[in-house]
Scaffold this motif. Structure first.
Motif, PDB file in Angstrom:
ATOM      1  N   PHE A 194       0.835  -1.206   0.000  1.00  0.00           N
ATOM      2  CA  PHE A 194       0.000   0.000   0.000  1.00  0.00           C
ATOM      3  C   PHE A 194       0.865   1.250   0.000  1.00  0.00           C
ATOM      4  O   PHE A 194       0.609   2.208  -0.747  1.00  0.00           O
ATOM      5  N   LEU A 195       1.914   1.278   0.831  1.00  0.00           N
ATOM      6  CA  LEU A 195       2.779   2.448   0.906  1.00  0.00           C
ATOM      7  C   LEU A 195       3.503   2.714  -0.404  1.00  0.00           C
ATOM      8  O   LEU A 195       3.738   3.865  -0.785  1.00  0.00           O
ATOM      9  N   GLU A 196       3.861   1.649  -1.111  1.00  0.00           N
ATOM     10  CA  GLU A 196       4.538   1.806  -2.402  1.00  0.00           C
ATOM     11  C   GLU A 196       3.628   2.472  -3.428  1.00  0.00           C
ATOM     12  O   GLU A 196       4.065   3.277  -4.248  1.00  0.00           O
ATOM     13  N   GLU A 197       2.342   2.135  -3.378  1.00  0.00           N
ATOM     14  CA  GLU A 197       1.396   2.610  -4.397  1.00  0.00           C
ATOM     15  C   GLU A 197       0.716   3.921  -4.005  1.00  0.00           C
ATOM     16  O   GLU A 197       0.234   4.666  -4.860  1.00  0.00           O
ATOM     17  N   ASN A 198       0.671   4.220  -2.720  1.00  0.00           N
ATOM     18  CA  ASN A 198      -0.108   5.360  -2.235  1.00  0.00           C
ATOM     19  C   ASN A 198       0.579   6.698  -2.522  1.00  0.00           C
ATOM     20  O   ASN A 198       1.791   6.846  -2.341  1.00  0.00           O
ATOM     21  N   ASP A 199      -0.220   7.693  -2.969  1.00  0.00           N
ATOM     22  CA  ASP A 199       0.306   9.048  -3.135  1.00  0.00           C
ATOM     23  C   ASP A 199      -0.547  10.066  -2.372  1.00  0.00           C
ATOM     24  O   ASP A 199      -0.379  11.273  -2.527  1.00  0.00           O
ATOM     25  N   ALA A 200      -1.456   9.566  -1.538  1.00  0.00           N
ATOM     26  CA  ALA A 200      -2.314  10.454  -0.743  1.00  0.00           C
ATOM     27  C   ALA A 200      -1.626  10.805   0.570  1.00  0.00           C
ATOM     28  O   ALA A 200      -0.720  10.105   1.028  1.00  0.00           O
ATOM     29  N   SER A 201      -2.062  11.912   1.166  1.00  0.00           N
ATOM     30  CA  SER A 201      -1.549  12.301   2.481  1.00  0.00           C
ATOM     31  C   SER A 201      -2.688  12.251   3.496  1.00  0.00           C
ATOM     32  O   SER A 201      -3.877  12.286   3.133  1.00  0.00           O
ATOM     33  N   PHE A 202      -2.317  12.170   4.787  1.00  0.00           N
ATOM     34  CA  PHE A 202      -3.304  12.010   5.854  1.00  0.00           C
ATOM     35  C   PHE A 202      -2.928  12.893   7.034  1.00  0.00           C
ATOM     36  O   PHE A 202      -1.751  13.184   7.265  1.00  0.00           O
ATOM     37  N   ASP A 203      -3.935  13.296   7.800  1.00  0.00           N
ATOM     38  CA  ASP A 203      -3.662  14.089   9.003  1.00  0.00           C
ATOM     39  C   ASP A 203      -3.023  13.229  10.087  1.00  0.00           C
ATOM     40  O   ASP A 203      -2.159  13.703  10.827  1.00  0.00           O
ATOM     41  N   THR A 204      -3.467  11.982  10.187  1.00  0.00           N
ATOM     42  CA  THR A 204      -2.883  11.053  11.157  1.00  0.00           C
ATOM     43  C   THR A 204      -2.742   9.681  10.528  1.00  0.00           C
ATOM     44  O   THR A 204      -3.689   9.161   9.920  1.00  0.00           O
ATOM     45  N   VAL A 205      -1.563   9.105  10.668  1.00  0.00           N
ATOM     46  CA  VAL A 205      -1.308   7.713  10.291  1.00  0.00           C
ATOM     47  C   VAL A 205      -1.113   6.923  11.584  1.00  0.00           C
ATOM     48  O   VAL A 205      -0.325   7.312  12.445  1.00  0.00           O
ATOM     49  N   TYR A 206      -1.847   5.837  11.695  1.00  0.00           N
ATOM     50  CA  TYR A 206      -1.778   5.004  12.906  1.00  0.00           C
ATOM     51  C   TYR A 206      -1.404   3.581  12.516  1.00  0.00           C
ATOM     52  O   TYR A 206      -1.870   3.075  11.493  1.00  0.00           O
ATOM     53  N   LEU A 207      -0.568   2.949  13.329  1.00  0.00           N
ATOM     54  CA  LEU A 207      -0.282   1.533  13.104  1.00  0.00           C
ATOM     55  C   LEU A 207       0.104   0.837  14.400  1.00  0.00           C
ATOM     56  O   LEU A 207       0.654   1.443  15.317  1.00  0.00           O
ATOM     57  N   ASP A 208      -0.221  -0.435  14.435  1.00  0.00           N
ATOM     58  CA  ASP A 208       0.064  -1.307  15.577  1.00  0.00           C
ATOM     59  C   ASP A 208       0.797  -2.521  15.033  1.00  0.00           C
ATOM     60  O   ASP A 208       0.181  -3.512  14.642  1.00  0.00           O
ATOM     61  N   PRO A 209       2.140  -2.474  14.971  1.00  0.00           N
ATOM     62  CA  PRO A 209       2.895  -3.581  14.370  1.00  0.00           C
ATOM     63  C   PRO A 209       2.687  -4.895  15.118  1.00  0.00           C
ATOM     64  O   PRO A 209       2.505  -4.901  16.346  1.00  0.00           O
ATOM     65  N   ALA A 210       2.717  -5.988  14.376  1.00  0.00           N
ATOM     66  CA  ALA A 210       2.588  -7.312  14.991  1.00  0.00           C
ATOM     67  C   ALA A 210       3.770  -7.550  15.911  1.00  0.00           C
ATOM     68  O   ALA A 210       4.920  -7.302  15.544  1.00  0.00           O
ATOM     69  N   LYS A 265       6.970 -13.399  21.784  1.00  0.00           N
ATOM     70  CA  LYS A 265       6.868 -11.950  21.786  1.00  0.00           C
ATOM     71  C   LYS A 265       8.233 -11.344  21.500  1.00  0.00           C
ATOM     72  O   LYS A 265       9.247 -11.842  21.964  1.00  0.00           O
ATOM     73  N   VAL A 266       8.236 -10.270  20.718  1.00  0.00           N
ATOM     74  CA  VAL A 266       9.481  -9.595  20.381  1.00  0.00           C
ATOM     75  C   VAL A 266       9.334  -8.111  20.690  1.00  0.00           C
ATOM     76  O   VAL A 266       8.246  -7.558  20.605  1.00  0.00           O
ATOM     77  N   PHE A 267      10.442  -7.454  21.042  1.00  0.00           N
ATOM     78  CA  PHE A 267      10.325  -6.101  21.532  1.00  0.00           C
ATOM     79  C   PHE A 267      11.330  -5.131  20.925  1.00  0.00           C
ATOM     80  O   PHE A 267      11.514  -4.043  21.429  1.00  0.00           O
ATOM     81  N   LEU A 268      12.008  -5.518  19.846  1.00  0.00           N
ATOM     82  CA  LEU A 268      12.865  -4.607  19.105  1.00  0.00           C
ATOM     83  C   LEU A 268      12.134  -4.206  17.826  1.00  0.00           C
ATOM     84  O   LEU A 268      11.474  -5.032  17.197  1.00  0.00           O
ATOM     85  N   LEU A 269      12.252  -2.955  17.447  1.00  0.00           N
ATOM     86  CA  LEU A 269      11.507  -2.473  16.285  1.00  0.00           C
ATOM     87  C   LEU A 269      11.839  -3.245  15.017  1.00  0.00           C
ATOM     88  O   LEU A 269      10.984  -3.484  14.177  1.00  0.00           O
ATOM     89  N   GLU A 270      13.101  -3.631  14.881  1.00  0.00           N
ATOM     90  CA  GLU A 270      13.493  -4.351  13.664  1.00  0.00           C
ATOM     91  C   GLU A 270      12.918  -5.760  13.599  1.00  0.00           C
ATOM     92  O   GLU A 270      12.938  -6.405  12.551  1.00  0.00           O
ATOM     93  N   ASP A 271      12.401  -6.254  14.704  1.00  0.00           N
ATOM     94  CA  ASP A 271      11.809  -7.586  14.725  1.00  0.00           C
ATOM     95  C   ASP A 271      10.292  -7.567  14.532  1.00  0.00           C
ATOM     96  O   ASP A 271       9.653  -8.613  14.456  1.00  0.00           O
ATOM     97  N   LEU A 272       9.721  -6.385  14.474  1.00  0.00           N
ATOM     98  CA  LEU A 272       8.274  -6.277  14.336  1.00  0.00           C
ATOM     99  C   LEU A 272       7.860  -6.361  12.878  1.00  0.00           C
ATOM    100  O   LEU A 272       8.660  -6.223  11.971  1.00  0.00           O
ATOM    101  N   SER A 273       6.581  -6.582  12.674  1.00  0.00           N
ATOM    102  CA  SER A 273       6.036  -6.621  11.317  1.00  0.00           C
ATOM    103  C   SER A 273       4.857  -5.643  11.238  1.00  0.00           C
ATOM    104  O   SER A 273       3.834  -5.863  11.876  1.00  0.00           O
ATOM    105  N   PRO A 274       5.024  -4.536  10.501  1.00  0.00           N
ATOM    106  CA  PRO A 274       6.177  -4.180   9.667  1.00  0.00           C
ATOM    107  C   PRO A 274       7.349  -3.648  10.493  1.00  0.00           C
ATOM    108  O   PRO A 274       7.180  -3.256  11.646  1.00  0.00           O
ATOM    109  N   ASN A 275       8.511  -3.619   9.859  1.00  0.00           N
ATOM    110  CA  ASN A 275       9.717  -3.072  10.476  1.00  0.00           C
ATOM    111  C   ASN A 275       9.632  -1.547  10.407  1.00  0.00           C
ATOM    112  O   ASN A 275       9.799  -0.945   9.351  1.00  0.00           O
ATOM    113  N   ILE A 276       9.375  -0.922  11.559  1.00  0.00           N
ATOM    114  CA  ILE A 276       9.191   0.530  11.610  1.00  0.00           C
ATOM    115  C   ILE A 276      10.424   1.273  11.121  1.00  0.00           C
ATOM    116  O   ILE A 276      10.327   2.327  10.478  1.00  0.00           O
ATOM    117  N   LEU A 277      11.606   0.733  11.397  1.00  0.00           N
ATOM    118  CA  LEU A 277      12.842   1.408  11.008  1.00  0.00           C
ATOM    119  C   LEU A 277      12.967   1.509   9.497  1.00  0.00           C
ATOM    120  O   LEU A 277      13.568   2.455   8.970  1.00  0.00           O
TER     121      LEU A 277
END
Length: 382
Positions: A146-162, A170-182
């Motif tokens: 979605f991010l690759e194809e999207n060209d719209a902007s938003f006032d707020t983007v929210y996400l809760d990585p797996a 359970k994992v607690f480093l950002l690079e281990d989450l899905s999606p990788n926030i970094l």
């Protein structure tokens, strides 16, 4: 499955078995050929969870996902709190899941978009939102695509990585989450000035600030002293200060606010127990504000490794419990008495203490087993 389980007869059967032993129910044959007993039990479990976690979904026709999606969903109360601090025109949840956060966070927005890669889960959410009379655009896509194809902007983007890996640990480093926030943080900030990310309560705050330079706000949110989540707010602009809030919902305790890093140069005054003992709530402990809390409220700390504080004055706006206590000798503890046992920086755990002194659990009185700088002490509520 959505269209099948909303049948009126099936819904009546589900409601009639809300208190039935589910293990026994799974051994029975489904009375409805179009729906398996496993699917029926899934709906019963969903309603049982909804009673405590999100009662607004206890409406006829609402459909519930498997157990894992229910566990990973925010509670209604934490979602409602977050909704009070977000508003604008366009809102997007890039990992909508069962849609609890999205439902509440989107209340103050006009255009709502939900992105979810699990088609069946997204269909459930769309079905439920129709029943709840909430409009949104539902997109069944993988977040990265979605991010690759999207060209719209938003006032707020929210996400809760797996927060689970393929072994469900359970994992607690950002690079281990899905999606990788970094990997996607720059793209997120290119489509919104306000990116909000829900993270595990076990994430390390110093690590978090070191790898996400755009953080300008951190919320540590507990429900009845159980820390549920850490929520971070990102901006494109560089931040000189990061405001932090420790919130303990349904506790009646005040919110504790501080600037991240403000505790580094603080030192605590130490002393022996006075009339009142202060136990900071778990959001304060999560934030590591052990010395700052002492300075802010003029309290003495009992020991460097004992996060208990004391004063002869009762400070009502303290974010935690306040107990009026006195020091006692172990010989003064009457066997078979009833106490709530608290063990802080003490060799024995509460259950070991109860066994050693033959005590009953519960009641209105407290015993605290801890240490001051002078050594081990026992405190009894007055």
């Amino acid at each position: 499955m959505v269209n099948k389980v909303v049948d009126q007869n099936i819904q009546q059967y589900i409601n009639a078995n809300l208190n039935t032993d589910l293990h026994a129910l799974l051994l029975k044959k489904s009375p409805f050929p179009e729906v398996s007993m496993h699917e029926i039990v899934q709906q019963i479990k969903g309603k049982q969870v909804a009673r405590k976690k999100f009662p607004f979904l206890l409406k006829d026709g609402i459909v519930f996902p498997p157990q894992l999606s229910l566990e990973q969903s925010s509670s209604e109360k934490t979602a409602l709190y977050k909704s009070e601090i977000l508003k604008g025109n366009k809102f997007i949840d890039l990992t909508s899941g069962f849609g609890i956060d999205a439902y509440y966070l989107s209340k103050n927005f006009h255009e709502i978009t939900l992105v979810e890669q699990n088609r069946e889960l997204l269909e459930m959410v769309e079905h439920n939102w129709n029943i709840l009379e909430r409009k949104a655009t539902f997109i069944n896509r993988k977040l990265e695509d979605f991010l690759e194809e999207n060209d719209a902007s938003f006032d707020t983007v929210y996400l809760d990585p797996a927060r689970r890996d393929i072994q469900k640990n359970k994992v607690f480093l950002l690079e281990d989450l899905s999606p990788n926030i970094l990997e996607i943080q720059e793209k997120l900030l290119s489509i919104s000035k306000n990116v909000v990310i829900k993270l595990s309560p076990l994430i390390d705050l110093k690590y978090l600030v070191s790898v996400l330079p755009g953080i300008f706000r951190i919320e540590i949110i507990a429900l009845k002293n159980d820390v549920k989540e850490v929520v971070v707010f990102l901006s494109k602009e560089s931040q000189n200060k990061i405001s932090c809030q420790c919130v303990n919902l349904e506790s009646g305790e005040p919110t504790f606010r501080f600037q991240f890093g403000s505790a580094e140069n603080q030192s605590a005054e130490y002393g022996e127990p006075e009339k009142f003992i202060y136990l900071p709530n778990n959001t304060i402990l999560k934030a590591g504000m052990f010395n700052l809390i002492s300075q802010k409220f003029g309290l003495k700390k009992l020991h460097p490794n004992t996060h208990l504080y004391t004063s002869d004055l009762k400070i009502l706006d303290f974010p935690g419990r306040i107990l009026e206590m006195e020091a006692i000798d172990a010989k003064q503890i009457q066997k078979k008495s009833q106490f709530n046992i608290i063990s802080k920086n003490y060799p024995l755990k509460p259950e070991e203490i109860r066994k050693k002194y033959n005590l009953k659990d519960g009641g209105e009185n407290y015993l605290i087993f801890t240490q001051s700088k002078k050594g081990k002490i026992i405190l009894k509520s007055i």
